[in-house]
Design a protein around this motif. Structure first.
Motif, mmCIF file in Angstrom:
data_model
loop_
_atom_site.group_PDB
_atom_site.id
_atom_site.type_symbol
_atom_site.label_atom_id
_atom_site.label_comp_id
_atom_site.label_asym_id
_atom_site.label_seq_id
_atom_site.Cartn_x
_atom_site.Cartn_y
_atom_site.Cartn_z
ATOM 1 N N THR A 73 0.834 -1.201 0.000
ATOM 2 C CA THR A 73 0.000 0.000 0.000
ATOM 3 C C THR A 73 0.867 1.248 0.000
ATOM 4 O OG1 THR A 73 -1.670 -1.183 1.286
ATOM 5 C CG2 THR A 73 -1.868 1.218 1.183
ATOM 6 N N HIS A 74 0.630 2.126 -0.981
ATOM 7 C CA HIS A 74 1.317 3.422 -1.021
ATOM 8 C C HIS A 74 0.729 4.263 0.106
ATOM 9 C CE1 HIS A 74 2.604 7.377 -2.402
ATOM 10 N NE2 HIS A 74 3.499 6.747 -3.151
ATOM 11 N N GLN A 75 1.556 4.702 1.040
ATOM 12 C CA GLN A 75 1.059 5.359 2.247
ATOM 13 C C GLN A 75 0.444 6.734 2.008
ATOM 14 O OE1 GLN A 75 4.276 3.082 5.050
ATOM 15 N NE2 GLN A 75 3.930 5.194 5.514
ATOM 16 N N LEU A 76 0.812 7.437 0.940
ATOM 17 C CA LEU A 76 0.230 8.756 0.682
ATOM 18 C C LEU A 76 -1.054 8.683 -0.131
ATOM 19 C CD1 LEU A 76 3.423 10.876 -0.070
ATOM 20 C CD2 LEU A 76 2.076 10.821 2.025
ATOM 21 N N THR A 77 -1.126 7.741 -1.075
ATOM 22 C CA THR A 77 -2.287 7.675 -1.965
ATOM 23 C C THR A 77 -3.257 6.554 -1.601
ATOM 24 O OG1 THR A 77 -1.203 6.157 -3.513
ATOM 25 C CG2 THR A 77 -0.909 8.540 -3.892
ATOM 26 N N PRO A 96 8.018 5.095 -7.149
ATOM 27 C CA PRO A 96 8.723 5.518 -5.938
ATOM 28 C C PRO A 96 7.747 6.052 -4.890
ATOM 29 C CG PRO A 96 9.780 6.409 -7.894
ATOM 30 C CD PRO A 96 8.489 5.795 -8.333
ATOM 31 N N GLY A 97 8.086 5.854 -3.629
ATOM 32 C CA GLY A 97 7.245 6.358 -2.551
ATOM 33 C C GLY A 97 7.472 5.590 -1.264
ATOM 34 N N LEU A 98 6.601 5.870 -0.298
ATOM 35 C CA LEU A 98 6.643 5.237 1.012
ATOM 36 C C LEU A 98 5.520 4.210 1.074
ATOM 37 C CD1 LEU A 98 8.365 5.615 3.559
ATOM 38 C CD2 LEU A 98 6.605 7.143 4.419
ATOM 39 N N TYR A 99 5.845 2.972 1.440
ATOM 40 C CA TYR A 99 4.893 1.865 1.369
ATOM 41 C C TYR A 99 4.768 1.128 2.691
ATOM 42 C CZ TYR A 99 4.785 2.357 -3.663
ATOM 43 O OH TYR A 99 4.598 2.849 -4.930
ATOM 44 N N SER A 100 3.590 0.509 2.869
ATOM 45 C CA SER A 100 3.408 -0.458 3.940
ATOM 46 C C SER A 100 3.142 -1.808 3.285
ATOM 47 C CB SER A 100 2.257 -0.069 4.866
ATOM 48 O OG SER A 100 1.026 -0.074 4.185
ATOM 49 N N PHE A 130 0.783 -10.005 9.505
ATOM 50 C CA PHE A 130 1.992 -9.214 9.686
ATOM 51 C C PHE A 130 1.853 -7.925 8.895
ATOM 52 C CE2 PHE A 130 6.058 -7.827 7.934
ATOM 53 C CZ PHE A 130 6.831 -7.712 9.063
ATOM 54 N N GLU A 131 2.195 -6.805 9.516
ATOM 55 C CA GLU A 131 2.198 -5.533 8.796
ATOM 56 C C GLU A 131 3.414 -4.720 9.209
ATOM 57 O OE1 GLU A 131 -0.499 -1.588 7.800
ATOM 58 O OE2 GLU A 131 -1.307 -3.118 9.108
ATOM 59 N N LYS A 132 4.058 -4.129 8.206
ATOM 60 C CA LYS A 132 5.190 -3.237 8.464
ATOM 61 C C LYS A 132 5.045 -2.020 7.569
ATOM 62 C CE LYS A 132 9.969 -2.811 9.341
ATOM 63 N NZ LYS A 132 11.293 -3.266 9.196
ATOM 64 N N ARG A 133 5.343 -0.855 8.131
ATOM 65 C CA ARG A 133 5.200 0.416 7.417
ATOM 66 C C ARG A 133 6.561 1.036 7.112
ATOM 67 N NH1 ARG A 133 0.435 2.910 7.456
ATOM 68 N NH2 ARG A 133 1.373 4.969 7.588
ATOM 69 N N LEU A 169 10.927 3.506 -1.232
ATOM 70 C CA LEU A 169 11.426 3.028 -2.512
ATOM 71 C C LEU A 169 11.705 4.213 -3.428
ATOM 72 C CD1 LEU A 169 11.855 0.459 -4.355
ATOM 73 C CD2 LEU A 169 9.573 0.961 -5.245
ATOM 74 N N SER A 170 12.901 4.208 -4.033
ATOM 75 C CA SER A 170 13.236 5.235 -5.021
ATOM 76 C C SER A 170 13.214 4.614 -6.416
ATOM 77 C CB SER A 170 14.611 5.838 -4.720
ATOM 78 O OG SER A 170 15.600 4.837 -4.761
ATOM 79 N N ALA A 171 13.237 5.462 -7.425
ATOM 80 C CA ALA A 171 13.222 4.986 -8.817
ATOM 81 C C ALA A 171 14.435 4.105 -9.079
ATOM 82 C CB ALA A 171 13.203 6.172 -9.775
ATOM 83 N N SER A 172 14.229 3.048 -9.817
ATOM 84 C CA SER A 172 15.269 2.094 -10.228
ATOM 85 C C SER A 172 15.827 1.261 -9.073
ATOM 86 C CB SER A 172 16.419 2.795 -10.939
ATOM 87 O OG SER A 172 15.956 3.500 -12.060
ATOM 88 N N GLU A 173 15.266 1.388 -7.886
ATOM 89 C CA GLU A 173 15.763 0.642 -6.729
ATOM 90 C C GLU A 173 15.152 -0.760 -6.693
ATOM 91 O OE1 GLU A 173 16.161 1.129 -1.874
ATOM 92 O OE2 GLU A 173 14.840 2.469 -2.976
ATOM 93 N N ARG A 174 15.915 -1.711 -6.194
ATOM 94 C CA ARG A 174 15.456 -3.077 -5.945
ATOM 95 C C ARG A 174 15.472 -3.264 -4.443
ATOM 96 N NH1 ARG A 174 15.161 -6.021 -10.513
ATOM 97 N NH2 ARG A 174 15.175 -8.011 -9.420
ATOM 98 N N LEU A 175 14.302 -3.235 -3.816
ATOM 99 C CA LEU A 175 14.183 -3.298 -2.362
ATOM 100 C C LEU A 175 13.727 -4.676 -1.945
ATOM 101 C CD1 LEU A 175 14.231 -1.687 0.304
ATOM 102 C CD2 LEU A 175 11.877 -1.023 -0.177
ATOM 103 N N ASN A 176 14.538 -5.359 -1.141
ATOM 104 C CA ASN A 176 14.178 -6.679 -0.632
ATOM 105 C C ASN A 176 13.648 -6.498 0.786
ATOM 106 O OD1 ASN A 176 13.842 -9.405 -0.328
ATOM 107 N ND2 ASN A 176 15.993 -9.824 0.050
ATOM 108 N N VAL A 177 12.386 -6.838 0.983
ATOM 109 C CA VAL A 177 11.770 -6.668 2.298
ATOM 110 C C VAL A 177 11.580 -8.025 2.914
ATOM 111 C CG1 VAL A 177 10.743 -4.490 1.681
ATOM 112 C CG2 VAL A 177 9.428 -6.563 1.347
#
Length: 103
Positions: A48-52, A73-77, A88-91, A95-103
């Motif tokens: 979930t995009h936290q702003l939208t 890009p943005g802040l996600y939960s 389980f939920e984490k906020r 994420l930035s453009a072109s980034e590969r984020l492993n959560v």
């Protein structure tokens, strides 16, 4: 004069091809396991995009892996749920453009 025009046109074409090669999305992926470290296949994953409040859903594969391949890009939960397990939920995954984020 014609030669300089062709040179300028070539430079513009090269610049355009370089710029279009850039991407404005990133990738978020992860691996879902139980407390003993065993993979949880078929878990429901919601990003979930936290702003939208825009939500994207997927499920883990047979190895417990998931991937969201084209994320703006943005802040996600992230929410993970599976029958027989506590939700389980984490906020605040940034994420930035072109980034590969492993959560």
């Amino acid at each position: 004069m014609l030669r300089s025009f062709h040179s300028a046109a070539l430079i513009l074409l090269i610049a355009a091809s370089i710029l279009t090669g850039q991407t404005s999305t990133g990738v978020i992926s992860g691996h879902v396991v139980d407390p003993q470290g065993n993979a949880i296949p078929g878990a429901d994953i919601t990003l979930t995009h936290q702003l939208t409040s825009v939500k994207i859903n997927t499920r883990t594969d047979t190895s417990g892996d998931f991937v969201f391949p084209s994320v703006l890009p943005g802040l996600y939960s992230l929410t993970v749920s599976s029958q027989g397990f506590k939700r389980f939920e984490k906020r605040d995954y940034a994420l930035s453009a072109s980034e590969r984020l492993n959560v």
